[in-house]
Design a protein around this motif. Structure first.
Motif, PDB file in Angstrom:
ATOM      1  N   GLY A  67       0.918  -1.375  -0.136  1.00 15.43           N
ATOM      2  CA  GLY A  67       0.091  -0.058  -0.016  1.00 15.43           C
ATOM      3  C   GLY A  67       0.797   1.361  -0.107  1.00 15.43           C
ATOM      4  O   GLY A  67       0.499   2.097   0.262  1.00 15.43           O
ATOM      5  N   VAL A  68       2.114   1.008  -0.291  1.00 18.41           N
ATOM      6  CA  VAL A  68       3.055   2.184  -0.293  1.00 18.41           C
ATOM      7  C   VAL A  68       3.831   2.151  -1.627  1.00 18.41           C
ATOM      8  O   VAL A  68       4.409   1.095  -2.077  1.00 18.41           O
ATOM      9  N   ALA A  69       3.694   3.305  -2.097  1.00 13.96           N
ATOM     10  CA  ALA A  69       4.518   3.043  -3.636  1.00 13.96           C
ATOM     11  C   ALA A  69       6.279   3.318  -3.348  1.00 13.96           C
ATOM     12  O   ALA A  69       6.621   3.687  -2.360  1.00 13.96           O
ATOM     13  N   LYS A  70       7.090   2.790  -4.013  1.00 11.17           N
ATOM     14  CA  LYS A  70       8.437   2.627  -3.923  1.00 11.17           C
ATOM     15  C   LYS A  70       8.949   4.080  -4.363  1.00 11.17           C
ATOM     16  O   LYS A  70       8.461   4.805  -5.226  1.00 11.17           O
ATOM     17  N   PRO A  71      10.050   4.350  -3.783  1.00 11.74           N
ATOM     18  CA  PRO A  71      10.762   5.711  -4.079  1.00 11.74           C
ATOM     19  C   PRO A  71      11.658   5.508  -5.450  1.00 11.74           C
ATOM     20  O   PRO A  71      12.869   5.330  -5.397  1.00 11.74           O
ATOM     21  N   CYS A  72      10.947   5.076  -6.484  1.00 10.49           N
ATOM     22  CA  CYS A  72      11.339   4.799  -7.759  1.00 10.49           C
ATOM     23  C   CYS A  72      12.885   5.575  -8.141  1.00 10.49           C
ATOM     24  O   CYS A  72      12.581   6.846  -8.372  1.00 10.49           O
ATOM     25  N   MET A  73      14.008   4.844  -8.353  1.00  9.62           N
ATOM     26  CA  MET A  73      15.179   5.508  -8.773  1.00  9.62           C
ATOM     27  C   MET A  73      15.581   6.583  -7.939  1.00  9.62           C
ATOM     28  O   MET A  73      16.395   7.262  -8.243  1.00  9.62           O
ATOM     29  N   GLY A  74      15.058   6.835  -6.692  1.00 10.84           N
ATOM     30  CA  GLY A  74      15.249   7.879  -5.604  1.00 10.84           C
ATOM     31  C   GLY A  74      14.914   9.210  -6.268  1.00 10.84           C
ATOM     32  O   GLY A  74      15.653  10.398  -5.972  1.00 10.84           O
ATOM     33  N   GLY A  75      13.869   9.073  -7.355  1.00 12.72           N
ATOM     34  CA  GLY A  75      13.396  10.277  -7.902  1.00 12.72           C
ATOM     35  C   GLY A  75      13.805  10.495  -9.240  1.00 12.72           C
ATOM     36  O   GLY A  75      14.955  10.038  -9.862  1.00 12.72           O
ATOM     37  N   TRP A  76      12.917  10.854 -10.229  1.00 14.34           N
ATOM     38  CA  TRP A  76      13.177  10.953 -11.540  1.00 14.34           C
ATOM     39  C   TRP A  76      14.320  12.001 -11.861  1.00 14.34           C
ATOM     40  O   TRP A  76      14.369  13.165 -11.486  1.00 14.34           O
ATOM     41  N   GLY A  77      15.557  11.580 -12.781  1.00 15.24           N
ATOM     42  CA  GLY A  77      16.365  12.317 -13.017  1.00 15.24           C
ATOM     43  C   GLY A  77      17.102  13.137 -11.714  1.00 15.24           C
ATOM     44  O   GLY A  77      17.615  14.033 -11.637  1.00 15.24           O
ATOM     45  N   ALA A  78      17.114  12.113 -10.515  1.00 19.37           N
ATOM     46  CA  ALA A  78      17.789  12.629  -9.504  1.00 19.37           C
ATOM     47  C   ALA A  78      19.218  11.911  -8.998  1.00 19.37           C
ATOM     48  O   ALA A  78      20.004  12.757  -8.699  1.00 19.37           O
ATOM     49  N   VAL A  79      19.007  10.801  -9.363  1.00 25.53           N
ATOM     50  CA  VAL A  79      20.471   9.903  -8.709  1.00 25.53           C
ATOM     51  C   VAL A  79      21.103   9.284  -9.619  1.00 25.53           C
ATOM     52  O   VAL A  79      22.575   9.190  -9.648  1.00 25.53           O
ATOM     53  N   SER A  80      20.253   8.800 -10.713  1.00 20.90           N
ATOM     54  CA  SER A  80      21.140   7.948 -11.745  1.00 20.90           C
ATOM     55  C   SER A  80      20.305   8.113 -13.027  1.00 20.90           C
ATOM     56  O   SER A  80      19.522   8.580 -13.283  1.00 20.90           O
ATOM     57  N   LEU A  81      21.284   7.498 -13.995  1.00 26.84           N
ATOM     58  CA  LEU A  81      20.753   7.262 -15.370  1.00 26.84           C
ATOM     59  C   LEU A  81      20.793   6.088 -15.990  1.00 26.84           C
ATOM     60  O   LEU A  81      21.833   5.391 -15.521  1.00 26.84           O
ATOM     61  N   THR A  82      20.154   5.809 -17.256  1.00 29.35           N
ATOM     62  CA  THR A  82      20.348   4.369 -17.672  1.00 29.35           C
ATOM     63  C   THR A  82      20.639   4.668 -19.236  1.00 29.35           C
ATOM     64  O   THR A  82      20.436   5.495 -19.767  1.00 29.35           O
ATOM     65  N   VAL A  83      21.923   4.014 -19.645  1.00 28.93           N
ATOM     66  CA  VAL A  83      22.169   4.148 -21.107  1.00 28.93           C
ATOM     67  C   VAL A  83      21.952   2.542 -21.802  1.00 28.93           C
ATOM     68  O   VAL A  83      22.432   1.599 -21.276  1.00 28.93           O
ATOM     69  N   ALA A  84      20.947   2.645 -22.725  1.00 21.64           N
ATOM     70  CA  ALA A  84      20.405   1.431 -23.446  1.00 21.64           C
ATOM     71  C   ALA A  84      21.493   1.003 -24.219  1.00 21.64           C
ATOM     72  O   ALA A  84      22.314   1.771 -24.512  1.00 21.64           O
ATOM     73  N   PRO A  85      21.539  -0.062 -24.972  1.00 22.59           N
ATOM     74  CA  PRO A  85      22.479  -0.706 -25.840  1.00 22.59           C
ATOM     75  C   PRO A  85      22.876   0.267 -26.991  1.00 22.59           C
ATOM     76  O   PRO A  85      23.639   0.310 -27.489  1.00 22.59           O
ATOM     77  N   ASP A  86      21.687   0.923 -27.372  1.00 20.76           N
ATOM     78  CA  ASP A  86      21.933   1.596 -28.790  1.00 20.76           C
ATOM     79  C   ASP A  86      22.139   3.224 -28.320  1.00 20.76           C
ATOM     80  O   ASP A  86      22.043   3.997 -29.214  1.00 20.76           O
ATOM     81  N   GLY A  87      22.386   3.374 -27.100  1.00 19.49           N
ATOM     82  CA  GLY A  87      22.786   4.919 -26.620  1.00 19.49           C
ATOM     83  C   GLY A  87      21.793   5.640 -26.210  1.00 19.49           C
ATOM     84  O   GLY A  87      21.846   6.859 -25.796  1.00 19.49           O
ATOM     85  N   THR A  88      20.286   5.086 -26.345  1.00 11.87           N
ATOM     86  CA  THR A  88      19.342   5.808 -25.675  1.00 11.87           C
ATOM     87  C   THR A  88      19.504   6.189 -24.277  1.00 11.87           C
ATOM     88  O   THR A  88      20.146   5.208 -23.595  1.00 11.87           O
ATOM     89  N   VAL A  89      19.365   7.310 -23.627  1.00 13.78           N
ATOM     90  CA  VAL A  89      19.625   7.848 -22.165  1.00 13.78           C
ATOM     91  C   VAL A  89      18.383   7.829 -21.614  1.00 13.78           C
ATOM     92  O   VAL A  89      17.258   8.588 -22.027  1.00 13.78           O
ATOM     93  N   LEU A  90      17.863   7.068 -20.458  1.00 16.25           N
ATOM     94  CA  LEU A  90      16.872   6.972 -19.875  1.00 16.25           C
ATOM     95  C   LEU A  90      17.016   7.557 -18.235  1.00 16.25           C
ATOM     96  O   LEU A  90      17.852   7.000 -17.711  1.00 16.25           O
ATOM     97  N   PRO A  91      16.026   7.870 -17.824  1.00 20.97           N
ATOM     98  CA  PRO A  91      15.845   8.136 -16.227  1.00 20.97           C
ATOM     99  C   PRO A  91      15.746   6.924 -15.426  1.00 20.97           C
ATOM    100  O   PRO A  91      16.208   6.844 -14.344  1.00 20.97           O
ATOM    101  N   CYS A  92      15.365   5.964 -15.837  1.00 23.02           N
ATOM    102  CA  CYS A  92      15.149   4.660 -15.391  1.00 23.02           C
ATOM    103  C   CYS A  92      14.962   3.342 -16.441  1.00 23.02           C
ATOM    104  O   CYS A  92      14.722   3.803 -17.572  1.00 23.02           O
ATOM    105  N   PRO A  93      15.650   2.187 -16.198  1.00 25.90           N
ATOM    106  CA  PRO A  93      15.615   1.408 -17.211  1.00 25.90           C
ATOM    107  C   PRO A  93      14.261   1.125 -17.848  1.00 25.90           C
ATOM    108  O   PRO A  93      14.346   0.713 -19.078  1.00 25.90           O
ATOM    109  N   ALA A  94      13.144   1.157 -17.099  1.00 30.18           N
ATOM    110  CA  ALA A  94      11.810   0.691 -17.723  1.00 30.18           C
ATOM    111  C   ALA A  94      11.118   1.687 -18.466  1.00 30.18           C
ATOM    112  O   ALA A  94       9.932   1.853 -19.020  1.00 30.18           O
ATOM    113  N   ALA A  95      11.728   3.206 -18.116  1.00 28.12           N
ATOM    114  CA  ALA A  95      11.081   4.392 -19.028  1.00 28.12           C
ATOM    115  C   ALA A  95      11.012   4.185 -20.492  1.00 28.12           C
ATOM    116  O   ALA A  95      10.145   5.151 -21.105  1.00 28.12           O
ATOM    117  N   ALA A  96      11.692   3.317 -21.207  1.00 25.34           N
ATOM    118  CA  ALA A  96      11.518   3.155 -22.527  1.00 25.34           C
ATOM    119  C   ALA A  96      10.042   2.532 -22.890  1.00 25.34           C
ATOM    120  O   ALA A  96       9.561   2.835 -24.024  1.00 25.34           O
TER     121      ALA A  96
END
Lengths: 369, 94
Positions: free
Chosen positions: A233-262
């Protein structure tokens, strides 16, 4: 707009190719073809720019990163940029010579996936005979003196084996075991009916984790429990916030705020092939869309929890409501929470019965298929 | 990796950073960091100065003596062994 804090971590998805076919795969539904992957030089440049941007930690992940023949060169590039490297692997393809090459290149630690404590069950869940390779990989990592983490995605099929799984991790010499309850989007959402645990399973699993923590006293092994957000009943603090802590670079160089954001259809994510990482982090529309609190609506907008959970997971909000800007339905305060409750509450519902019904079989992930 | 499971430091202990730990200066944030497989610890005060002396060669006495000569009058003899013991309990120094 105030300047965003610098990112600490980079998830580098080096390839979507993978020998395993896990039903809860966290890669997007649409996989990147191997011919579209960044080259060695492009990854080296990503690492250089990431170091300049403030990244101090990278997970070299996939798919299976060992499928990249240039993995050691990418490790060296990260290390030269002052970035600590952790290999995230299924263990398939990690032999003594390969590990020695990676260690010489500067690799600092290894995280190994495990599907179950029982070899046959582990192979069945992975959709590939891989348990023996995992056991060998763990021994090699320990012999090399590198820290070893074991990552176990938990679901109906393995939660009741948690005690044996933790024991296996200890036997293999793990410093850390991450017990990650399945997050349901992407491929896992497709298999949700087969993966969703029961409340009783989760209650037993929590007890098991607590028993082990008491017994271990915290000295030898770090046990991490990633919460099942459908049930709390509690949401997870996903990625520590959008564009706050980390970034994901996908195999083709696409950059995402989280790996699922594609999975978000109108995000229009930038790519390192067009823009420097610093511009992407600071100025791209994709990284600013859900950054901070201005995008929030009620009930998040005035909720005291918004500083802790950042409104939860954007990808889950999109997957369950069709609108990524809504409150994460996992939160009991969400107007859409009934969607989650219908799956997890009461007899006759998927999570209500115990013992759990046998899984009806998985839709296995087959890259290229 | 904290808690009561850690045995006391052996006599003649020569502290060294654990293999899992990397101590580095972050130019972007102008901060000293301990980087671990799954986390980053931002070091405050003199922590990094103390940890840089943990080379597996110096014993506790040598580390204290070195810091006393660098920072005369600081409460080094009391604070440093306690700090290093906490670091050891965390599993970051062995």
């Amino acid at each position: 707009m105030t300047a965003a804090p610098r990112p600490w971590a980079l998830l580098a998805e080096l390839t979507h190719g993978c020998p395993l076919h896990c039903p809860y795969c966290s890669n997007p539904l649409e996989l990147v073809r191997r011919s579209r992957e960044l080259t060695t030089a492009e990854w080296a440049e990503v690492m250089r720019q990431a170091g300049e941007l403030g990244v101090v930690h990278t997970h070299l992940s996939g798919g299976e990163p060992l499928l990249r023949g240039d993995l050691a060169e990418i490790v060296t590039a990260a290390e030269s940029a002052g970035i600590y490297t952790q290999l995230v692997t299924s263990g398939v393809g990690l032999d003594r010579a390969r590990l020695a090459t990676l260690t010489a290149a500067g690799l600092r630690s290894v995280q190994l996936s495990l599907q179950h404590a029982d070899p046959a069950a582990s192979d069945r869940i992975a959709g590939h005979r891989s348990y023996a390779a995992k056991e060998r990989a763990a021994a090699l990592v320990r012999a090399a003196g590198l820290p070893l983490g074991i990552n176990v995605v938990l679901h109906r099929d393995n939660l009741d084996a948690l005690d044996a799984i933790i024991r296996r991790g200890l036997d293999w010499g793990a410093d850390r075991i991450e017990l990650a309850n399945t997050q349901f989007y992407g491929w896992a959402l497709r298999n949700r009916d087969a993966l969703l645990p029961t409340r009783d399973q989760l209650a037993r699993a929590r007890d098991t984790v607590q028993r082990w923590r008491d017994r271990l006293g915290g000295g030898a092994l770090d046990l991490v429990w990633v919460v099942p957000d459908y049930f709390d009943g509690v949401a997870k603090p996903c990625m520590g916030g959008w564009g706050a802590v980390s970034l994901t670079v996908a195999p083709d160089g696409t950059v995402l705020p989280c790996p699922a954001a594609a999975s978000l259809p109108d995000l229009d994510p930038p790519t390192v092939r067009d823009h420097p990482l610093e511009w992407i982090w600071d100025h791209s529309g994709a990284f600013n869309r859900y950054r901070g609190e201005e995008w929030m609506r009620e009930p998040c907008r005035t909720c005291p929890r918004r500083a802790e959970d950042f409104g939860g997971c954007r990808c889950q909000a999109y997957a369950l409501t069709g609108d990524a800007a809504r409150t994460d339905p996992a939160c009991a305060l969400s107007p859409d929470h009934a969607v989650i409750r219908a799956l997890t509450t009461g007899p006759g519902h998927p999570a209500g019965a115990d013992p759990p019904a046998p899984t009806g079989g998985y839709a296995y992930r087959k890259p290229g298929g | 990796m904290t808690g009561p499971g850690t045995p006391p430091a052996p006599a003649g202990w020569r502290p060294a950073l654990s293999r899992a730990v990397s101590l580095r200066h972050d130019r972007v944030r102008d901060a000293d960091l301990l980087v671990l497989p799954e986390r980053v610890v931002v070091l405050r005060g003199s922590a990094a100065k103390i940890l840089r002396l943990c080379d597996g060669d110096r014993d506790l006495e040598a580390i204290v003596a070195e810091l006393q000569s660098r920072f005369p009058g600081a409460p080094v003899a009391e604070d440093v062994p306690a700090f290093l013991d906490r670091m050891r309990t965390q599993g970051w120094v062995r």
